[in-house]
Design a protein around this motif. Structure first.
Motif, PDB file in Angstrom:
ATOM      1  N   ASP A  88       0.160  -3.198  -4.548  1.00  0.00           N
ATOM      2  CA  ASP A  88      -1.131  -3.642  -5.067  1.00  0.00           C
ATOM      3  C   ASP A  88      -2.149  -2.501  -5.016  1.00  0.00           C
ATOM      4  OD1 ASP A  88      -0.132  -6.329  -5.170  1.00  0.00           O
ATOM      5  OD2 ASP A  88      -0.512  -6.477  -3.023  1.00  0.00           O
ATOM      6  N   ILE A  89      -1.972  -1.620  -4.031  1.00  0.00           N
ATOM      7  CA  ILE A  89      -2.961  -0.573  -3.737  1.00  0.00           C
ATOM      8  C   ILE A  89      -2.261   0.775  -3.668  1.00  0.00           C
ATOM      9  CG2 ILE A  89      -4.644   0.261  -2.044  1.00  0.00           C
ATOM     10  CD1 ILE A  89      -4.715  -2.740  -1.048  1.00  0.00           C
ATOM     11  N   ILE A  90      -2.864   1.779  -4.310  1.00  0.00           N
ATOM     12  CA  ILE A  90      -2.365   3.148  -4.174  1.00  0.00           C
ATOM     13  C   ILE A  90      -3.501   4.032  -3.689  1.00  0.00           C
ATOM     14  CG2 ILE A  90      -1.431   5.174  -5.342  1.00  0.00           C
ATOM     15  CD1 ILE A  90       0.131   3.403  -7.159  1.00  0.00           C
ATOM     16  N   VAL A  91      -3.261   4.724  -2.587  1.00  0.00           N
ATOM     17  CA  VAL A  91      -4.204   5.698  -2.058  1.00  0.00           C
ATOM     18  C   VAL A  91      -3.791   7.069  -2.592  1.00  0.00           C
ATOM     19  CG1 VAL A  91      -5.127   6.786   0.020  1.00  0.00           C
ATOM     20  CG2 VAL A  91      -4.635   4.325   0.008  1.00  0.00           C
ATOM     21  N   CYS A  92      -4.706   7.719  -3.298  1.00  0.00           N
ATOM     22  CA  CYS A  92      -4.439   9.033  -3.885  1.00  0.00           C
ATOM     23  C   CYS A  92      -5.233  10.073  -3.109  1.00  0.00           C
ATOM     24  CB  CYS A  92      -4.849   9.053  -5.356  1.00  0.00           C
ATOM     25  SG  CYS A  92      -4.027   7.828  -6.391  1.00  0.00           S
ATOM     26  N   VAL A 101       0.843  -1.198   0.000  1.00  0.00           N
ATOM     27  CA  VAL A 101       0.000   0.000   0.000  1.00  0.00           C
ATOM     28  C   VAL A 101       0.879   1.249   0.000  1.00  0.00           C
ATOM     29  CG1 VAL A 101      -1.904   1.198   1.122  1.00  0.00           C
ATOM     30  CG2 VAL A 101      -1.649  -1.270   1.424  1.00  0.00           C
ATOM     31  N   GLN A 102       0.723   2.069  -1.020  1.00  0.00           N
ATOM     32  CA  GLN A 102       1.461   3.318  -1.104  1.00  0.00           C
ATOM     33  C   GLN A 102       0.474   4.478  -1.225  1.00  0.00           C
ATOM     34  OE1 GLN A 102       5.131   4.018  -1.308  1.00  0.00           O
ATOM     35  NE2 GLN A 102       4.912   2.133  -0.142  1.00  0.00           N
ATOM     36  N   ILE A 103       0.952   5.686  -0.961  1.00  0.00           N
ATOM     37  CA  ILE A 103       0.075   6.862  -0.972  1.00  0.00           C
ATOM     38  C   ILE A 103       0.689   7.981  -1.799  1.00  0.00           C
ATOM     39  CG2 ILE A 103       1.047   7.753   1.206  1.00  0.00           C
ATOM     40  CD1 ILE A 103      -1.855   8.719   1.869  1.00  0.00           C
ATOM     41  N   VAL A 104      -0.167   8.709  -2.521  1.00  0.00           N
ATOM     42  CA  VAL A 104       0.225   9.920  -3.257  1.00  0.00           C
ATOM     43  C   VAL A 104      -0.517  11.086  -2.603  1.00  0.00           C
ATOM     44  CG1 VAL A 104       0.202  11.128  -5.466  1.00  0.00           C
ATOM     45  CG2 VAL A 104       0.536   8.645  -5.412  1.00  0.00           C
ATOM     46  N   TYR A 108      -7.174   1.418  -6.656  1.00  0.00           N
ATOM     47  CA  TYR A 108      -7.066   2.821  -6.252  1.00  0.00           C
ATOM     48  C   TYR A 108      -8.093   3.160  -5.182  1.00  0.00           C
ATOM     49  CZ  TYR A 108      -4.174   4.250 -10.290  1.00  0.00           C
ATOM     50  OH  TYR A 108      -3.172   4.414 -11.216  1.00  0.00           O
ATOM     51  N   VAL A 109      -7.656   3.916  -4.185  1.00  0.00           N
ATOM     52  CA  VAL A 109      -8.569   4.596  -3.274  1.00  0.00           C
ATOM     53  C   VAL A 109      -8.310   6.084  -3.500  1.00  0.00           C
ATOM     54  CG1 VAL A 109      -9.333   4.937  -0.908  1.00  0.00           C
ATOM     55  CG2 VAL A 109      -8.439   2.705  -1.614  1.00  0.00           C
ATOM     56  N   PHE A 110      -9.273   6.741  -4.128  1.00  0.00           N
ATOM     57  CA  PHE A 110      -9.097   8.116  -4.589  1.00  0.00           C
ATOM     58  C   PHE A 110      -9.871   9.051  -3.666  1.00  0.00           C
ATOM     59  CE2 PHE A 110      -9.647  11.729  -7.457  1.00  0.00           C
ATOM     60  CZ  PHE A 110      -8.451  11.764  -8.149  1.00  0.00           C
ATOM     61  N   ARG A 150       6.327  17.213 -10.832  1.00  0.00           N
ATOM     62  CA  ARG A 150       6.530  16.808  -9.432  1.00  0.00           C
ATOM     63  C   ARG A 150       5.496  15.770  -9.011  1.00  0.00           C
ATOM     64  NH1 ARG A 150       8.090  22.439  -8.660  1.00  0.00           N
ATOM     65  NH2 ARG A 150       5.954  23.022  -8.125  1.00  0.00           N
ATOM     66  N   GLN A 151       4.244  15.952  -9.453  1.00  0.00           N
ATOM     67  CA  GLN A 151       3.239  14.965  -9.083  1.00  0.00           C
ATOM     68  C   GLN A 151       3.508  13.625  -9.768  1.00  0.00           C
ATOM     69  OE1 GLN A 151       1.709  14.183  -6.654  1.00  0.00           O
ATOM     70  NE2 GLN A 151      -0.288  15.198  -6.634  1.00  0.00           N
ATOM     71  N   ARG A 152       4.036  13.654 -10.983  1.00  0.00           N
ATOM     72  CA  ARG A 152       4.439  12.411 -11.655  1.00  0.00           C
ATOM     73  C   ARG A 152       5.560  11.717 -10.866  1.00  0.00           C
ATOM     74  NH1 ARG A 152       3.041  11.744 -17.336  1.00  0.00           N
ATOM     75  NH2 ARG A 152       1.562  13.387 -17.923  1.00  0.00           N
ATOM     76  N   VAL A 153       6.460  12.512 -10.306  1.00  0.00           N
ATOM     77  CA  VAL A 153       7.531  11.950  -9.471  1.00  0.00           C
ATOM     78  C   VAL A 153       6.929  11.268  -8.240  1.00  0.00           C
ATOM     79  CG1 VAL A 153       9.466  12.544  -7.947  1.00  0.00           C
ATOM     80  CG2 VAL A 153       9.333  13.543 -10.244  1.00  0.00           C
ATOM     81  N   CYS A 154       5.935  11.911  -7.621  1.00  0.00           N
ATOM     82  CA  CYS A 154       5.292  11.314  -6.436  1.00  0.00           C
ATOM     83  C   CYS A 154       4.592  10.005  -6.801  1.00  0.00           C
ATOM     84  CB  CYS A 154       4.297  12.295  -5.832  1.00  0.00           C
ATOM     85  SG  CYS A 154       5.074  13.735  -5.070  1.00  0.00           S
ATOM     86  N   ILE A 155       4.000   9.957  -7.986  1.00  0.00           N
ATOM     87  CA  ILE A 155       3.366   8.715  -8.446  1.00  0.00           C
ATOM     88  C   ILE A 155       4.436   7.655  -8.707  1.00  0.00           C
ATOM     89  CG2 ILE A 155       1.992   7.653 -10.282  1.00  0.00           C
ATOM     90  CD1 ILE A 155       0.609  10.445 -10.580  1.00  0.00           C
ATOM     91  N   ALA A 156       5.553   8.070  -9.315  1.00  0.00           N
ATOM     92  CA  ALA A 156       6.661   7.129  -9.556  1.00  0.00           C
ATOM     93  C   ALA A 156       7.191   6.570  -8.242  1.00  0.00           C
ATOM     94  CB  ALA A 156       7.779   7.833 -10.322  1.00  0.00           C
ATOM     95  N   ARG A 157       7.294   7.415  -7.224  1.00  0.00           N
ATOM     96  CA  ARG A 157       7.778   6.952  -5.917  1.00  0.00           C
ATOM     97  C   ARG A 157       6.812   5.929  -5.311  1.00  0.00           C
ATOM     98  NH1 ARG A 157       8.973  11.382  -1.394  1.00  0.00           N
ATOM     99  NH2 ARG A 157       6.721  11.619  -1.544  1.00  0.00           N
ATOM    100  N   ALA A 158       5.515   6.164  -5.510  1.00  0.00           N
ATOM    101  CA  ALA A 158       4.521   5.201  -5.015  1.00  0.00           C
ATOM    102  C   ALA A 158       4.589   3.887  -5.780  1.00  0.00           C
ATOM    103  CB  ALA A 158       3.118   5.807  -5.120  1.00  0.00           C
ATOM    104  N   LEU A 159       4.918   3.949  -7.069  1.00  0.00           N
ATOM    105  CA  LEU A 159       4.978   2.750  -7.906  1.00  0.00           C
ATOM    106  C   LEU A 159       6.230   1.907  -7.654  1.00  0.00           C
ATOM    107  CD1 LEU A 159       3.866   4.186 -11.360  1.00  0.00           C
ATOM    108  CD2 LEU A 159       2.547   2.619  -9.935  1.00  0.00           C
TER     109      LEU A 159
END
Length: 270
Positions: A175-179, A95-98, A209-211, A161-170
């Motif tokens: 399996d799960i990304i909380v945005c 589980v990662q978060i943006v 995704y949990v958006f 910068r937001q793409r970088v934050c998404i890359a860091r989460a990836l």
């Protein structure tokens, strides 16, 4: 029957609020009240509500950043009560978060490559050479070139910068990304680009995704299911298409009207 990626059973969370002035009494603020919810693996699920509705608190509990006062949370079959370092690492990899503001989410003194590598250092046993390759792959997956690896946050645009934050989460391959409000700090054009990127990544990687958002019009572009929160409780829940077309609750209708009014204002400025 789809497998649940996340299960919440009667989850509650409160905070102690202290008065501003001498002699004021402290009180309990109920941020989340007895929430039960199930999110299917591979779903794009939205939690929507105005500021203070409890949606971000719920997101932080799902990621393990905060513990509930009561109730039970399961993520990918794991109960969120990790007892060992290994269990905690396994949870954090899954589980990662943006976060909302990409600039404050990145250390201004750290290169982009190092920022993306950080979770790999803390959550995996990968050697340095493998970590670098994983970081470059993550940059490519969000459409950023190799040169960004050695750049600093102030050298990039808000969208980059937001793409970088998404890359860091990836990078840890979750399996799960909380945005948590991931596009609200961006201009409308950049918002559309980031939302399309999130859609592509979900298709490619079968992510859940949990958006988190206050804007139902943004949610409609990405999510299949939505739960509307007010004062810590879920007051409406269902397929995004149904909730958007025929909202049952006056509060949901107010959120939709606010989103439409905002969009009309943007269209008038264009």
């Amino acid at each position: 029957m789809s497998t649940a990626a996340i299960r919440l059973s009667q989850v509650s969370k409160s905070y102690r609020s202290t008065g501003r002035y001498f002699g004021s009494r402290s009180s309990q603020v109920q941020a989340v009240r007895d929430v039960s919810l199930e999110i299917a693996a591979g779903a794009a699920f939205a939690l929507v509500g105005e500021s203070g509705s409890g949606k971000s608190t719920l997101a932080r509990m799902i990621t393990g950043l905060e513990a509930p006062d009561a109730g039970r949370i399961e993520v990918s079959g794991m109960v969120l009560l990790p007892r060992t370092r290994h269990e905690w690492q396994t949870l954090r990899r899954r589980v990662q978060i943006v976060f909302q503001d990409p600039y404050s989410a990145l250390d201004p003194l750290m290169t982009i490559g190092r920022s993306i590598e950080e979770p790999l250092i803390s959550l995996t046993d990968l050697p340095a050479s493998t970590r670098r390759g994983r970081v470059v792959d993550a940059l490519h997956s969000v459409g950023l070139p190799d040169r960004v690896y050695d750049a600093y946050p102030h050298q990039l645009s808000g969208g980059e910068r937001q793409r970088v934050c998404i890359a860091r989460a990836l990078a840890p391959r979750p399996d799960i990304i909380v945005c948590d409000e991931p596009v609200s700090a961006l201009d409308r054009c950049t918002q559309s680009q980031v939302i399309e990127l999130l859609r592509e990544l979900k298709r490619e990687r079968n992510l859940t995704y949990v958006f988190i958002s206050h804007d139902l019009s943004t949610v409609e572009l990405l999510c299949d299911e939505v739960a509307v929160m007010r004062q810590g409780e879920i007051i409406e829940h269902g397929p995004c298409s149904r909730v958007m077309a025929v909202p049952e609750q006056p509060y949901t209708r107010d959120l939709l009207e606010a989103a439409r009014y905002f969009q009309q204002g943007l269209a008038g400025e264009a």
